[in-house]
Structure formats: structure tokens, C-alpha cells
Design an enzyme around this catalytic site. Structure first.
Site, PDB file in Angstrom:
ATOM      1  N   ASP A  37       0.862  -1.172   0.000  1.00  0.00           N
ATOM      2  CA  ASP A  37       0.000   0.000   0.000  1.00  0.00           C
ATOM      3  C   ASP A  37       0.908   1.234   0.000  1.00  0.00           C
ATOM      4  O   ASP A  37       2.079   1.151   0.389  1.00  0.00           O
ATOM      5  CB  ASP A  37      -0.887  -0.031   1.250  1.00  0.00           C
ATOM      6  CG  ASP A  37      -1.626   1.271   1.474  1.00  0.00           C
ATOM      7  OD1 ASP A  37      -2.337   1.716   0.558  1.00  0.00           O
ATOM      8  OD2 ASP A  37      -1.476   1.850   2.571  1.00  0.00           O
ATOM      9  N   ASP A  39      -0.170   5.121   0.775  1.00  0.00           N
ATOM     10  CA  ASP A  39      -0.385   6.185   1.757  1.00  0.00           C
ATOM     11  C   ASP A  39      -0.210   5.689   3.185  1.00  0.00           C
ATOM     12  O   ASP A  39      -0.896   4.761   3.633  1.00  0.00           O
ATOM     13  CB  ASP A  39      -1.793   6.771   1.601  1.00  0.00           C
ATOM     14  CG  ASP A  39      -1.978   7.487   0.272  1.00  0.00           C
ATOM     15  OD1 ASP A  39      -0.971   7.740  -0.412  1.00  0.00           O
ATOM     16  OD2 ASP A  39      -3.139   7.781  -0.082  1.00  0.00           O
TER      17      ASP A  39
END
Length: 284
Positions: A37, A39
Site C-alpha cells: 500500500d 499512503d
């Protein structure tokens, strides 16, 4: 004598630990890969906000829009979780801002914005984890709800294999202000990873996934080696219950710093299941 006994005890202890925890990532395992991922996992804060700052600097929009981006970023940093309403507002704002602009223009600007706002916000600890997979000969992808153009720039700069991200529609190289399909978020990430794994011949039981958000539990649950990185409270509880590994680089713990080439071969770039499958067909 006592020193020799201590050394022997230490050797046996180290051997026992290594037997309990096999080397990971496993070098040379071509059917293993890692999915990160973006962010708050790879980067502090939201990539879309940093991109918005760069566009504001280039007069793509006014101060009012920047204030909205700033509020959404402040929420993300303080709460440590993704707010669906804020994310939708940010996506709508971004789509309206880029509408009518050429894709090539935004790609070029994205390179500049990475240097200006993003490079210094990469978590060194997470970067070291990604590099460990690369050093083991494994492929590494970013998987994010951020625009695929931004994700691709970041992946290339970190020397990763490629990126899966949300795809904005373009016609004749110009953004229309619409999305192709849905944002790559939550269960959609798991769907995209599953499709990419099938296309690339990966064994998900031998793969790893890394995220900070409980929204990515579907993706983390797909792989044999899930990691909670800088986790929100819901993911932390779930990870402990499932005995997943946790890493938190927000606490001031010393994180390993590694040198990574500024550029490397970029592989698949896709925005979801259809894109991942289309990529595989194209390679054939």
C-alpha cells in the site's frame, strides 16, 4: 571455559531462532512477490495531497481547493485512518482539476512533484522492506487508490517493479474527468492483486503484503506473509488476533536506511482486475 560455554549457548540460541523463523524473503523464489500500500505505508500522508500541492504551485487551481486538500490531509495525519467521504471529495477534486489536461503533461509534472514533496516523505523502514524483496530477486508492486500516474512515478523512483492504481479516463491523450471503473480501494485491491498474481504466475501463499489500513485486510488476507505497517487501531487489533507481523515507524524507533537506485525496470502498470489481465494478454 565460562566464555566458551556462553558462546556455545549463544550459538545454539541463534540457531533455534533461525529454525523457528525461516529466512524471509526467500532468495530466488520466482513465484513470490510483495505488494505495498502507498499512503502512510510507504509514504507519510496521502500521495494525492502532495500531488495537489504541486498542482497548486503550478496554478492548476485556487487557494480554496488547496485548503480543502489541506483539511483532508490533516485529518489523515491526525486520525491515521482513511475517511471515505474525504477520499471521495479528494478524488472528485483531482478529476475536475486534471480534466482537459494531457496525460503526458501530468506525467511530466508528477516527476517534478515527487522530487519536491514526496521523496523526503518515504518511510525508510518500509523502503528497506521493499528493497529486501528486490534483493531476494522478487518483484514488488505498489497497490494504491492513488492515480496510477502518481503511483508509477513513485514505483519507478524506488526501483520497484510497477504499480496498480486508480485509472482516470483519457481520450486521445486528454483526461475526461471520469474514472475507468472504480477506485482501487478496499476489496478492489485484493481483486487486482489476485488477478495480477494469476497473470504473473505467482503463488500468493509465498507472497507478502504490507498496509497501514484496516480497509486493506482483504488484500493482506490473500497472502501468506501479511504485515501491518504503521497500522490504524482496527488493523492493529486484527493483526494481533491473526498473529500477523507488525512494524511501526511512527514511534521513533530506528529504521534501516538503504540506498536504492533512482530507476529500475518498471513492469506492469494497471488499475484493477481488467487492466492486470489485459497486461498479461499483451505480454503473450
Amino acid at each position: 571455559m565460562a566464555g566458551e560455554a556462553s558462546a556455545e549457548a549463544a550459538r545454539k540460541s541463534t540457531q533455534e531462532v533461525s529454525e523457528r523463523e525461516p529466512e524471509f524473503p526467500v532468495p530466488g523464489d520466482e513465484r513470490a512477490a510483495a505488494f505495498f500500500d502507498l499512503d502512510n505505508t510507504v509514504m507519510q500522508g496521502a500521495a494525492l495531497f502532495h500531488f495537489g500541492r504541486g498542482l497548486y504551485k503550478r496554478k492548476f487551481f485556487d487557494t480554496r481547493e488547496l485548503a480543502r486538500f489541506a483539511w483532508q490531509q490533516a485529518w489523515f495525519r491526525l486520525a491515521g485512518v482513511e475517511d471515505p467521504e474525504h477520499m471521495q471529495e479528494a478524488r472528485d477534486s483531482a478529476l475536475s482539476i486534471v480534466q482537459g489536461h494531457r496525460v503526458s503533461e501530468l506525467q511530466s509534472i508528477g516527476e517534478e512533484i515527487y522530487d519536491e514533496y514526496m521523496a523526503e516523505r518515504i518511510w525508510p523502514g518500509t523502503r528497506a522492506l521493499a528493497q529486501a524483496h528486490l534483493d531476494a530477486g522478487q518483484r514488488v508492486w505498489l497497490v494504491t487508490a492513488a492515480p496510477v500516474e502518481i503511483a508509477t512515478v513513485i514505483a519507478r523512483r524506488l526501483g520497484l517493479t510497477g504499480a496498480l492504481g486508480t485509472v482516470a479516463e483519457s481520450v486521445d491523450g486528454v483526461y475526461t474527468g471520469k474514472l475507468v471503473g472504480e477506485p482501487l480501494h478496499g476489496p478492489a485491491k485484493a481483486e487486482a492483486v489476485r488477478a495480477l498474481a494469476l497473470a504473473e504466475g505467482l503463488d500468493l501463499r509465498r507472497c507478502a503484503a504490507y498496509s497501514d489500513s484496516h480497509n486493506d485486510i482483504p488484500m493482506l488476507s490473500l497472502v501468506g506473509h501479511p504485515y501491518a505497517i504503521n497500522p490504524d487501531s482496527k488493523l492493529r487489533k486484527h493483526a494481533r488476533r491473526m498473529d500477523w507481523r507488525l512494524r511501526d515507524y511512527r514511534t521513533g524507533r530506528k529504521a534501516a536506511k538503504v540506498g536504492i537506485p533512482a530507476a529500475a525496470g518498471v513492469g506492469a502498470v494497471a488499475g484493477g482486475t481488467a487492466a492486470a489481465i489485459a497486461l498479461h494478454r499483451k505480454r503473450r
